[in-house]
Design an enzyme around this catalytic site. Structure first.
Site, PDB file in Angstrom:
ATOM      1  N   CYS A  51       0.839  -1.192   0.000  1.00  0.00           N
ATOM      2  CA  CYS A  51       0.000   0.000   0.000  1.00  0.00           C
ATOM      3  C   CYS A  51       0.880   1.250   0.000  1.00  0.00           C
ATOM      4  CB  CYS A  51      -0.927   0.001   1.216  1.00  0.00           C
ATOM      5  SG  CYS A  51      -2.010   1.438   1.303  1.00  0.00           S
ATOM      6  N   VAL A  52       0.769   2.037  -1.047  1.00  0.00           N
ATOM      7  CA  VAL A  52       1.595   3.249  -1.137  1.00  0.00           C
ATOM      8  C   VAL A  52       1.125   4.311  -0.154  1.00  0.00           C
ATOM      9  CG1 VAL A  52       2.222   2.839  -3.540  1.00  0.00           C
ATOM     10  CG2 VAL A  52       0.149   4.151  -3.016  1.00  0.00           C
TER      11      VAL A  52
END
Length: 374
Positions: free
Chosen positions: A212-213
């Site tokens: 997850c950025v």
């Protein structure tokens, strides 16, 4: 549209300080109603989101082919130096750990809550809204920020040479998505079932879900539960903001009694006030508040869909990685022990029922727990 002095005929019956901050002004005409523009924008965003969801998990999707063809066409027009710089920037943005999206995440929340505090909260307070209702978004924000920090700083379940032997014994190999004896060529360790090497974090993660950025971290065995709480609290925060803001605007319309008024169109004909006119009127009177409402409403719909999908994965004891691999499994090679004329059939062997699946999300199993069960 040309207003027929609607506001002077039906003055806004609420505190004078609220009225003095926004004096409504009507233009001589608009090319397109704001409602039409917003609906077009909403449809485009939802269509793109639906297209991405439909194409997710397919090995060679229409979207992938379209992007590749578009890149080939653009490569003939864009200078080589600019292509190289763009490629390096995108690689650094999406394929290396970066705090950029975390900063953007916090900046968006600060902007939305700044507008909510500066205008919506003050107006609602003057209109005597219940204090608990006004404070609810802040309480949800505090819980969301706590989950955000925990999720971003937690070890997702890194597989190392020291713990690989014990993690291999936690989950059984289904011999379809996960096969025994495979070694990660980068980490040089035996890959436990349900693990995957993350090219961004450059490490193998146990029960890998995805990278997850927005939290700048992998989602794995140790932080999947916190990530689910983060998603649910973020959706609830956006929903609470949308609900309070919508309640304020509805209250404004009710107090002004504008819904029982009429207006003159460009041809001079009289019409009763309709929803497009009301939305346009509110946008001209409270542009920032209406724009914020549109943003948080759209965000609630997108986050609600993603949260529902994540909750479904949790209830069925699946990861995003496993869900995607199972959808495109038709192109996977056959196992040596299985006849070539018999297609492989994937079956989720990790689901133990809804409540035990949820318990596993928040309390990941260990080797000792598995030995006790066997």
């Amino acid at each position: 549209m040309v207003a027929r002095e609607v506001w002077s005929a039906h003055p806004w019956r609420c505190p004078r300080s609220v009225w003095m901050r926004h004096s409504p002004g009507w233009g001589q005409g608009l090319a397109m109603d704001f409602l039409t523009l917003f609906l077009i924008y909403l449809c485009l965003v939802l269509a793109v989101t639906a297209l991405l969801c439909l194409c997710l998990g397919r090995k060679e999707s229409f979207l992938t082919r379209s992007v590749n063809r578009a890149s080939q066409v653009l490569s003939l027009v864009i200078p080589t130096q600019l292509q190289r710089v763009t490629h390096q920037a995108l690689h650094r943005l999406f394929h290396t750990r970066s705090c950029l999206f975390m900063v953007l995440h916090v900046a968006l929340q600060a902007a939305v809550f700044g507008e909510y505090t500066w205008e919506v909260f003050v107006y609602c307070w003057e209109l005597q809204f219940h204090l608990l209702l006004l404070l609810l978004p802040y309480l949800l924000l505090a819980g969301n920020l706590g989950c955000f920090l925990l999720c971003s700083r937690a070890n997702p379940g890194t597989v190392t040479k020291s713990n690989a032997a014990s993690l291999v014994k936690v989950y059984a190999y289904d011999e379809v998505l996960f096969q025994r004896g495979l070694v990660c060529p980068t980490c040089t360790v035996e890959k436990p079932a349900r693990s995957k090497h993350c090219s961004v974090c450059r490490t193998c993660v146990h029960r890998f879900d995805h990278h997850c950025v927005w939290v700048n971290n992998c989602i794995g065995a140790s932080n999947t539960g916190v990530f689910l709480l983060y998603l649910l609290s973020l959706t609830a925060t956006a929903g609470a903001l949308a609900a309070v803001t919508a309640a304020f605007l509805i209250q404004v319309l009710l107090l002004s009694d504008i819904m029982h008024s009429t207006y003159l169109d460009a041809q001079g004909q009289e019409h009763p006030v309709e929803i497009p006119f009301l939305v346009q009127h509110l946008f001209l009177t409270f542009p920032r508040i209406v724009f914020m409402l549109g943003f948080v409403t759209l965000l609630t719909l997108i986050l609600g869909g993603y949260s529902s999908f994540s909750l479904y994965l949790a209830l069925t004891n699946q990861t995003t990685n496993e869900w995607c691999k199972s959808r495109r499994f038709g192109g996977s090679p056959h196992l040596p022990s299985q006849p070539h004329d018999r297609p492989l059939v994937y079956k989720n062997i990790y689901s133990k029922g809804i409540w035990r699946n949820l318990k596993e999300i928040f309390n990941p199993p260990t080797v000792l727990e598995r030995k006790k069960k066997t």
